[in-house]
Scaffold this motif. Structure first.
Motif, PDB file in Angstrom:
ATOM      1  N   SER A  77       2.284   1.845  -3.473  1.00 45.15           N
ATOM      2  CA  SER A  77       1.320   2.022  -4.386  1.00 45.15           C
ATOM      3  C   SER A  77       1.018   3.756  -4.259  1.00 45.15           C
ATOM      4  N   ASN A  78       0.903   3.874  -2.948  1.00 45.72           N
ATOM      5  CA  ASN A  78       0.716   5.457  -2.816  1.00 45.72           C
ATOM      6  C   ASN A  78       1.793   6.225  -2.802  1.00 45.72           C
ATOM      7  N   ASN A 126       0.864  -1.203  -0.097  1.00 45.24           N
ATOM      8  CA  ASN A 126      -0.040  -0.182   0.083  1.00 45.24           C
ATOM      9  C   ASN A 126       0.851   1.344   0.132  1.00 45.24           C
ATOM     10  N   LYS A 135       3.904   5.659  -5.502  1.00 42.26           N
ATOM     11  CA  LYS A 135       3.860   5.829  -6.894  1.00 42.26           C
ATOM     12  C   LYS A 135       2.987   6.609  -7.543  1.00 42.26           C
ATOM     13  N   ASP A 136       1.682   6.707  -6.890  1.00 36.86           N
ATOM     14  CA  ASP A 136       0.629   7.473  -7.162  1.00 36.86           C
ATOM     15  C   ASP A 136       1.368   9.128  -6.868  1.00 36.86           C
ATOM     16  N   GLU A 137       1.631   9.167  -5.807  1.00 34.71           N
ATOM     17  CA  GLU A 137       2.251  10.444  -5.326  1.00 34.71           C
ATOM     18  C   GLU A 137       3.156  10.966  -6.209  1.00 34.71           C
ATOM     19  N   LYS A 138       4.127  10.198  -6.637  1.00 34.49           N
ATOM     20  CA  LYS A 138       5.234  10.687  -7.579  1.00 34.49           C
ATOM     21  C   LYS A 138       4.814  11.031  -8.698  1.00 34.49           C
ATOM     22  N   PHE A 139       3.444  10.317  -9.192  1.00 37.76           N
ATOM     23  CA  PHE A 139       2.876  10.402 -10.501  1.00 37.76           C
ATOM     24  C   PHE A 139       2.132  11.797 -10.436  1.00 37.76           C
ATOM     25  N   LYS A 140       1.667  12.116  -9.536  1.00 42.62           N
ATOM     26  CA  LYS A 140       0.889  13.409  -9.426  1.00 42.62           C
ATOM     27  C   LYS A 140       1.979  14.717  -9.311  1.00 42.62           C
TER      28      LYS A 140
END
Length: 98
Positions: free
Chosen positions: A64-65, A61, A67-72
């Protein structure tokens, strides 16, 4: 002369039976101890497995979070650069015509 020989397990069936009973009793105690230890190991391993699965789930988790934060962050940075370039282009276009 037969009475001069010491009584040993080889010469006395009763002594042999008593000694075997003691040996079996001791073996049963040792087997019981081993069973108890194996049960403890089994319980500890089951607990370790449960904790490990929980921790791995948390790590997944978090990754995943992250990775999402880096994408943002990448999207935000790219948008900022594009807006900056458009602003500079607008400035150049408005000031070159003068």
């Amino acid at each position: 002369m037969a009475n001069d020989r010491p009584i040993t397990e080889l010469t006395s069936l009763e002594l042999h039976v008593e000694l075997c009973a003691e040996r079996y009793k001791r073996l049963e105690e040792k087997i019981g101890f081993v069973e108890d230890r194996l049960e403890t190991i089994h319980t500890d391993f089951a607990s370790f497995k449960t904790d490990n699965q929980k921790n791995l789930s948390e790590i997944k988790n978090l990754l995943s979070n992250a990775k999402d934060e880096k994408f943002k962050i990448m999207i935000t940075s790219t948008a900022t650069v594009i807006v900056g370039l458009l602003a500079m282009l607008g400035y150049v276009v408005t000031h070159l015509t003068k």
